[in-house]
Design a protein around this motif. Structure first.
Motif, PDB file in Angstrom:
ATOM      1  N   THR A 152      79.029  34.303  58.637  1.00  0.00           N
ATOM      2  CA  THR A 152      78.495  34.015  59.970  1.00  0.00           C
ATOM      3  C   THR A 152      76.976  34.124  59.897  1.00  0.00           C
ATOM      4  N   TYR A 153      76.281  33.027  60.094  1.00  0.00           N
ATOM      5  CA  TYR A 153      74.833  33.014  59.925  1.00  0.00           C
ATOM      6  C   TYR A 153      74.099  33.530  61.151  1.00  0.00           C
ATOM      7  N   ASP A 195      77.261  30.328  64.420  1.00  0.00           N
ATOM      8  CA  ASP A 195      77.017  29.401  63.306  1.00  0.00           C
ATOM      9  C   ASP A 195      77.807  29.943  62.113  1.00  0.00           C
ATOM     10  N   LEU A 199      80.285  29.462  58.536  1.00  0.00           N
ATOM     11  CA  LEU A 199      80.806  28.748  57.372  1.00  0.00           C
ATOM     12  C   LEU A 199      82.251  29.205  57.185  1.00  0.00           C
ATOM     13  N   SER A 200      83.165  28.264  57.186  1.00  0.00           N
ATOM     14  CA  SER A 200      84.581  28.622  57.079  1.00  0.00           C
ATOM     15  C   SER A 200      85.246  27.802  55.989  1.00  0.00           C
ATOM     16  N   ARG A 224      80.463  24.000  57.752  1.00  0.00           N
ATOM     17  CA  ARG A 224      79.579  24.914  58.466  1.00  0.00           C
ATOM     18  C   ARG A 224      79.219  24.226  59.772  1.00  0.00           C
TER      19      ARG A 224
END
Length: 123
Positions: A31-32, A98, A100-101, A109
């Protein structure tokens, strides 16, 4: 599929406090940033606060000093502690992340939104 679920909205009196939660679920790699926004009828959704992957925080001017954003990585949860609430804080509060998965063999992302939670500040 990544999902964000907010909770904690309520009816409170001016000057009181409330803590909102945003829980992220799904096959999350990273998680950004996680942000809180709010929206009232007829107005644009406005930025409130952001917590970034480097643990830095950013706040809108009208909530700085009253609201605090924090994150519990173990629970994949971001909190918004709201103190000294004012009637003008009344809004639907949304979580945005935001993320990434992993989806099968892909690693998208993108930003996700929760469904919102209502906060009403009134005497």
């Amino acid at each position: 599929q990544v999902q964000l679920v907010e909770s904690g909205g309520a009816l409170v009196q001016p000057g009181e406090s409330l803590r909102l939660s945003c829980v992220a679920s799904g096959d999350i790699i990273s998680t950004y940033a996680t942000s809180w926004y709010r929206q009232t009828p007829g107005k644009e959704r406005e930025f409130i606060a952001e917590f970034r992957i480097d643990n830095s925080r950013n706040y809108a001017d009208d909530v700085e000093g009253r609201f605090t954003i924090s994150r519990d990585n173990a629970k994949n949860t971001v909190y918004l502690q709201m103190n000294s609430l004012k009637p003008e804080d009344t809004a639907v509060y949304y979580c945005n992340a935001d993320i990434l998965s992993r989806v099968r063999d892909n690693f998208p992302r993108r930003r996700y939104w929760g469904q919102g939670t209502q906060v009403t500040v009134s005497s």
